[in-house]
Motif scaffolding. Sequence first.
Motif: not given
Length: 396
Positions: A251-273
């Motif tokens: 995932l590219w998270d553009v304009g991260g803010g608090s990073g909540s979307v990117a962190v939850e993306w990573l929580l969805s599966h241990p192989t995600t980046q």
Amino acid sequence: MPDAPWLTIVGLGEDGPDGLPAASRAALDAAEVVMAPTRHLSLIPETGAERIAWPVPFAEGLPLLKELTGRRTVVLASGDPFWFGAGSVIAREFAPHEWRALPGPSTFSLAAARLGWPLDRTTCLGLHAAPLSRLRPHLAPGQNMIVLLRDGAAVALLADYLSGLGFGASTLHVMEALGGPREHVNTCRADGPQGTHGAPVCVAIEPAGGPALPQASGLPDDTFETDGTMTKRPVRALTLSALAPRPGEHLWDVGGGSGSVAVEWLLSHPTTQATTVEPREDRRALIARNAASLGQDRLRIVEGSAPGALEGLAPPDAVFVGGGLSQALLDRLTALPKGTRLVANAVTLDSEALLVAAQARLGGTLLRLDLSEAAPLGPRKAWKAAYPVVQWSVTL
């Protein structure tokens, strides 16, 4: 029968060569060179082979191993070298015909056998070279786990970490030198005295007391540290549903803010980046803290503003734009390869107009989210509306 490869990776237990199967003992007896950490070398008798102690850090040993190419070489590793061990790191440095592996029983297997735990229903983690926060997504009452630690001192750090999260009532089975003459098991509570321990050590954990993280998208907002700029829980849940993370995706998270979307993306599966792009230093630090607190230390945080900061990044499977939307950014993103999923949220009329035009040109779905929460109004309550969010999602 063809000759054996010059390199053999042998899984050694704490009982030394006595516990090795015939093939592993034969490889060790025939070796011209034995390369291993000092502790492993101390477990085997002299065979006349040259001995090389594997240096620290681990990566410095790989060039030494390559210099041995063509000589009959055995590398000793603990138990099963391909379960949080050195096997995969070594194997990717050499062609398949150059090496073979002869694994032994893993520490996880030995620990489960001592406790009578079903290994297929036990979470197994290697934390000897990783932060303890990687435990956080897996911690839930009644969900047993076995973790490898770097040394005996890490047992107290683990206990403090669990207690700090509210899991002080957890039972810890601290296991030293499993399978060898020094084997010792000590059972204690995370919030009680643990005693002193020596390496190698693993801990079997029976979690109790603390709160587990929800498994659905849209964690409570107070899960994250924020300066007020974040994608709130209902919108975040719908955003992650539109992004639709799959194993192994980036995932590219553009304009991260608090990073909540990117962190939850990573929580969805241990192989995600995930890679998040954020121009503000204070917010990059905030994103790093949120990622670390939830065990997602693999999040890459990039300084800069998009689209310029996107150059040179590994290509994404999905992109989320939560801030900094512009025509230049949309032009850059819509030129990504076919099949890339793009989700952009807009609050201002200017950004909304960009998304409406993009949808007219490229298709996809436009969704307007009008959310209200009950809030005090004098002595009574009334609906307090948030700014509406317009979401565009498209597969290019």
